[in-house]
Design an enzyme around this catalytic site. Structure first.
Site, PDB file in Angstrom:
ATOM      1  N   GLU A  98       0.882  -1.294  -0.114  1.00  0.00           N
ATOM      2  CA  GLU A  98      -0.071  -0.030  -0.016  1.00  0.00           C
ATOM      3  C   GLU A  98       0.847   1.387  -0.079  1.00  0.00           C
ATOM      4  OE1 GLU A  98      -4.046  -0.747   1.871  1.00  0.00           O
ATOM      5  OE2 GLU A  98      -2.686  -0.962   3.478  1.00  0.00           O
ATOM      6  N   CYS A 339      -0.954   6.597   9.773  1.00  0.00           N
ATOM      7  CA  CYS A 339       0.103   5.943  10.019  1.00  0.00           C
ATOM      8  C   CYS A 339      -0.452   4.503  10.876  1.00  0.00           C
ATOM      9  CB  CYS A 339       0.986   6.843  10.972  1.00  0.00           C
ATOM     10  SG  CYS A 339       2.133   7.585  10.196  1.00  0.00           S
TER      11      CYS A 339
HETATM   12  N1  SAH Z   1       8.780   0.804  10.125  1.00  0.00           N
HETATM   13  C1  SAH Z   1       9.052   2.384  10.406  1.00  0.00           C
HETATM   14  C2  SAH Z   1       8.024   3.076   9.334  1.00  0.00           C
HETATM   15  C3  SAH Z   1       6.677   2.663   9.067  1.00  0.00           C
HETATM   16  S1  SAH Z   1       5.677   2.838  10.330  1.00  0.00           S
HETATM   17  C4  SAH Z   1       8.603   3.144  11.768  1.00  0.00           C
HETATM   18  O1  SAH Z   1       8.164   2.181  12.318  1.00  0.00           O
HETATM   19  O2  SAH Z   1       8.986   3.920  11.995  1.00  0.00           O
HETATM   20  C5  SAH Z   1       5.376   4.594  10.140  1.00  0.00           C
HETATM   21  C6  SAH Z   1       4.909   5.245  11.404  1.00  0.00           C
HETATM   22  O3  SAH Z   1       3.610   5.077  11.816  1.00  0.00           O
HETATM   23  C7  SAH Z   1       5.826   5.069  12.459  1.00  0.00           C
HETATM   24  O4  SAH Z   1       6.191   6.287  13.179  1.00  0.00           O
HETATM   25  C8  SAH Z   1       5.188   4.083  13.588  1.00  0.00           C
HETATM   26  O5  SAH Z   1       5.491   3.933  14.852  1.00  0.00           O
HETATM   27  C9  SAH Z   1       3.751   4.943  13.277  1.00  0.00           C
HETATM   28  N2  SAH Z   1       2.704   4.005  13.645  1.00  0.00           N
HETATM   29  C10 SAH Z   1       2.424   2.826  13.419  1.00  0.00           C
HETATM   30  N3  SAH Z   1       1.117   2.348  13.948  1.00  0.00           N
HETATM   31  C11 SAH Z   1       0.623   3.531  14.563  1.00  0.00           C
HETATM   32  C12 SAH Z   1      -0.733   3.750  15.186  1.00  0.00           C
HETATM   33  N4  SAH Z   1      -1.561   2.706  15.269  1.00  0.00           N
HETATM   34  N5  SAH Z   1      -0.750   5.013  15.582  1.00  0.00           N
HETATM   35  C13 SAH Z   1       0.085   6.094  15.228  1.00  0.00           C
HETATM   36  N6  SAH Z   1       1.197   5.861  14.595  1.00  0.00           N
HETATM   37  C14 SAH Z   1       1.499   4.719  14.118  1.00  0.00           C
END
Ligand code: SAH
Ligand code: SF4
Length: 350
Positions: A98, A339
């Protein structure tokens, strides 16, 4: 530092230097690399047959040895609130990934995936609920960004590796993808407008500090208390917070740049006074900017977002301690494009 799973297919597995080596071995002059990159990622043609200034024999060998297949659009959802668009692509081997397009005030930001699925298993993240399917190749990353730009009919101004996957678990391909996005023969996006978000893999941060481009770094911190972070991000327990902090310190000293720290506030978990004090301790003396995000509740994680007052109090606490911080506004709420909401969906094949 790859995930070990097979990388992208055909030509999409190669970065610019990989293409250059392949062309050199095929006895081609150096200028062919730029020509090929322009056809692949600037013009985005569908077939080698369309690359009219390449010799016919070379086009045939390329088609034979480095097959070219673009991601195919499976589904597209458009937010009625803010025109955020969520895309599901099918790659050449049937894998799905995605991406999200976020238009705003003359800018178009594309959030792209670096892996199909993710092995890190963070408790709050929909991607982390599944497993790692495979690493993506550089071409599969730049294609996501290019195709979203095409769909909007706009130049992409910013791209962020914040879709599915952990970019530093697929380091080489991610750098190759970013370089195609930055390349004047590719998408020509300024390096500062290209951001990698990592869950905090220390070796990746150290390596990223020595790259010549001025790419932007974001690190998902989510708690500066080790026990809380271990609970939220179990795979990171082997990389304790003092090591992460030292890597960030080194990064800022080596590059002069200010990384962002992502902090998803979870009600009753990482929004207490003790957590705030630990975060202030972590950030004091570190060049950084804290991005607060209310957690997006996914599945049965049991994580809920704190009240607006609680988030405001957390922000005010940071500001009072002279830590640069903002609350990030959410986009595409009606299509679950924010995110952590990207899942490994499986559209029917065909
Ligand atoms: N794997 C990397 C990039 C992809 S996730 C990382 O973890 O940074 C992208 C962002 O979304 C990251 O900052 C992650 O912590 C955040 N994220 C993941 N799940 C989320 C959620 N349920 N609510 C808010 N942010 C979230
Ligand atoms: Fe993977 Fe990032 Fe989701 Fe954690 S937050 S599971 S590292 S995509």
């Amino acid at each position: 530092m790859t995930g070990g799973a097979p990388l992208g297919i055909g030509v999409s597995a190669l970065d610019r230097s990989g293409l250059q080596e392949w062309l050199a071995e095929a006895g081609q002059p150096r200028f062919r690399t730029g020509q090929l990159v322009r056809w692949l990622y600037q013009r985005g043609v569908a077939s080698y047959d369309d690359m009219t200034d390449l010799p016919a024999g070379l086009r045939e060998t390329l088609a034979d040895q480095l097959p070219l297949a673009r991601p195919r659009l499976e589904t597209r959802e458009v937010s009625e609130l803010d025109d955020t668009r969520r895309y599901l692509w099918r790659l050449a081997d049937g894998t799905t990934v995605e991406s999200v397009g976020l238009p705003a005030e003359g800018r178009l930001t594309v959030c792209f995936s670096t892996q199909a699925g993710c092995a890190m298993g963070c408790s709050f993240c929909a991607t982390g609920k599944g497993r790692l399917v495979r690493d993506l190749g550089p071409g599969e990353m730049v294609d996501q960004v290019r195709l979203v730009g095409e769909d909007f009919g706009l130049r992409v101004t910013n791209a962020v590796a914040m879709g599915q996957g952990e970019p530093f678990a697929n380091y080489g391909a991610t750098l190759g993808g970013l370089r195609f996005m930055n390349d004047p023969d590719g998408l020509g996006i300024g390096a500062r407008h290209l951001t990698v978000s990592t869950c905090g893999l220390v070796a990746g941060i150290e390596r990223f500090a020595s790259e010549p481009e001025q790419f932007t770094l974001a690190v998902s911190l989510h708690s500066a208390v080790q026990a809380t972070r271990d609970r939220l991000m179990p795979a990171l327990c082997t990389q304790p917070l003092p090591r992460l902090r030292a890597a960030l310190q080194h990064y800022s000293e080596a590059t002069g740049r200010r990384p962002s720290l992502e902090y998803a506030l979870v009600d009753g978990l990482n929004d207490s006074a003790e957590e705030l004090a630990a975060l202030i301790g972590f950030c004091t003396g570190l060049l950084c900017h804290v991005n607060l995000i209310p957690v997006n509740p996914v599945g049965d994680s049991g994580h809920e977002r704190p009240s607006d007052e609680r988030m405001r109090a957390f922000l005010d606490g940071l500001t009072a301690a002279s830590i640069q911080a903002t609350v990030r506004t959410e986009r595409g709420m009606d299509i679950e494009a924010a995110c952590g909401q990207l899942t490994q969906r499986h559209a029917p094949e065909g």
